[in-house]
Enzyme design. Structure first.
Site, short mmCIF file in Angstrom:
data_model
loop_
_atom_site.label_atom_id
_atom_site.label_comp_id
_atom_site.label_asym_id
_atom_site.label_seq_id
_atom_site.Cartn_x
_atom_site.Cartn_y
_atom_site.Cartn_z
N GLY A 16 0.83 -1.21 0.00
CA GLY A 16 0.00 0.00 0.00
C GLY A 16 0.86 1.25 0.00
N PHE A 17 0.18 2.35 0.07
CA PHE A 17 0.83 3.65 -0.01
C PHE A 17 1.80 3.87 1.16
CE2 PHE A 17 -0.32 8.09 1.54
CZ PHE A 17 0.73 8.72 0.88
N ASP A 37 0.57 -8.64 1.52
CA ASP A 37 -0.49 -7.79 0.97
C ASP A 37 -1.39 -8.65 0.08
OD1 ASP A 37 -0.41 -4.37 0.40
OD2 ASP A 37 -1.92 -5.64 -0.54
N ASN A 38 -2.70 -8.45 0.20
CA ASN A 38 -3.61 -9.22 -0.65
C ASN A 38 -3.89 -8.52 -1.98
OD1 ASN A 38 -5.34 -7.17 0.04
ND2 ASN A 38 -6.79 -8.44 1.19
N GLY A 42 -3.48 -2.55 -2.13
CA GLY A 42 -2.06 -2.40 -2.47
C GLY A 42 -1.83 -2.67 -3.95
N LEU A 82 -0.63 -2.53 8.83
CA LEU A 82 -1.27 -1.46 8.05
C LEU A 82 -2.45 -1.99 7.24
CD1 LEU A 82 1.98 0.18 6.60
CD2 LEU A 82 0.67 0.99 8.56
N THR A 101 -12.69 -7.02 8.19
CA THR A 101 -11.26 -6.92 7.83
C THR A 101 -10.47 -6.26 8.94
OG1 THR A 101 -11.94 -6.66 5.54
CG2 THR A 101 -9.68 -6.01 6.07
N TYR A 155 -16.49 2.46 10.58
CA TYR A 155 -15.03 2.41 10.36
C TYR A 155 -14.31 2.92 11.60
CZ TYR A 155 -10.46 3.83 8.53
OH TYR A 155 -9.11 4.02 8.34
N LYS A 159 -11.80 0.78 14.15
CA LYS A 159 -10.43 1.17 14.51
C LYS A 159 -10.30 1.40 16.02
CE LYS A 159 -8.02 0.61 10.96
NZ LYS A 159 -6.83 -0.24 11.05
#
Ligand code: UDP
Length: 334
Positions: A16-17, A37-38, A42, A82, A101, A155, A159
């Site tokens: 990812g970023f 990473d899936n 990403g 991340l 997720t 969301y 978190k």
């Protein structure tokens, strides 16, 4: 390049970023990096320049798949978690996927860390401050979320649970876990796909399309360069006193979204018009925007001596140059 690495970091969401910027920094500092990473968010393009580095391994897989996660955790001393569902558009459109997720992924990572004695940094977000109006936001402030009928807050809640889990695994099981609350992070390689404002405005400006300011444009944000953000992450990854707490990581220069649009229009020399789009047209139902978002970064600063080095203008110039390069590349591929 072939010297023995000092320590191994596992980065979930490594393509990812933020993950790709963190990889760059850690490899520069002589660490070994395992990137899981899936490739849902990403992109291989973000990491192609690390392939072949003797201290780098990319593994395509999901954090929720124990067969992928476990062997990597076993080989690591620090996990930077991340991997997550994020982006306002995605989290309002896919609330169940977001919660599964984020909460499931974090718990899996913390369990693996407990088993193999890893330190863990769980990525969190300034979204957890919700509608709090005490500016700037500091880590121990109360959290004010909106109604459960507005899916954006799902969301934030996911978190928050991630943070409770990180602090809980620290307190209950002695895992060296902590949470890092990222504020608006920008820089080269950020995807425009999930609606983030800076890459969107720059792409619109470069394409000569209208620059879409949502609401009245007076809502404000503080932007921080990903390369500054990952300096703080790497510092927390190593500092002996870091575990067991939450850390804000963000920029200091506050700017209204309408002013950001104008700044990007000027810096790109674009002929685009700036249009105001009502929230009801911009987002699915269930959306509420935040008026101001300003981090208090005193805790991170005093522990690490960290503060962001790049100002907004410099970051915007870098992102514009990056996006121009991408646009030129896609034009030659056509
Ligand atoms: N925004 C905007 N136009 C866009 C995309 C976003 O005006 O094309 C606004 C958005 O409503 C918000 C701000 O820019 O007020 C930052 O949005 P982003 O999704 O980047 O981050 P966040 O809302 O999580 O701070």
């Amino acid at each position: 390049m072939n010297s023995q690495p000092q320590k191994t970091y596992l980065i979930t969401g490594g393509a990812g970023f933020i993950g790709s910027h963190l990889t760059e920094l850690l490899l520069d500092r002589g660490f070994k990096v395992l990137a899981l990473d899936n490739l849902v968010m990403g992109r291989l393009d973000n990491i192609k320049h690390f392939q072949g580095h003797s201290h780098y391994e990319f593994i395509e897989g999901d954090v929720l798949d124990a067969n992928a996660l476990e062997p990597l955790a076993r080989r690591s001393q620090v996990i930077v978690h991340l991997a997550a569902a994020l982006g306002v558009r995605q989290v309002t459109e896919r609330p169940v996927y977001t919660i599964e997720t984020n909460v499931g992924g974090t718990q899996a990572v913390l369990e693996a860390a407990k088993r193999y004695g890893c330190r863990v940094l769980v990525a969190s977000t300034s979204e957890v401050y919700g509608k709090g109006s005490k500016i700037p936001f500091s880590e121990d402030d109360d959290v004010v979320l909106g109604a459960t009928s507005k899916s954006r807050w799902g969301y934030a809640a996911s978190k928050m649970v991630d943070e409770f889990l990180a602090l809980g695994y620290h307190r209950e099981f002695g895992v060296e876990a902590m949470a890092v609350r990222f504020f608006n992070t920008i820089g080269p390689r950020q995807s425009a796909r999930y609606g983030m404002v800076v890459p969107r405005f720059i792409r619109q400006a470069l394409a000569g399309e209208p620059i879409t300011v949502y609401g009245d444009g007076r809502q404000s944000r503080c932007f921080c360069d990903a390369r500054d953000v990952v300096e703080a992450v790497a510092g927390l990854g190593e500092h002996p006193q870091a575990p067991g707490r939450v850390y804000n990581i963000g920029g200091v220069e506050e700017i209204a979204v309408a002013d950001l649009a104008q700044r990007i229009k000027d810096l790109t020399g674009s002929a685009s018009i700036i249009v105001m789009v009502p929230y009801s047209e911009a987002y699915p139902p269930g959306f509420e925007d935040m008026r101001r978002r300003v981090p208090d970064t005193a805790r991170t600063r005093s522990l690490l001596g960290w503060s962001p080095k790049r100002g907004l203008e410099d970051i915007l110039r870098d992102v514009i140059a990056y996006e121009r390069g991408l646009a030129a590349l896609s034009a030659t591929r056509k």
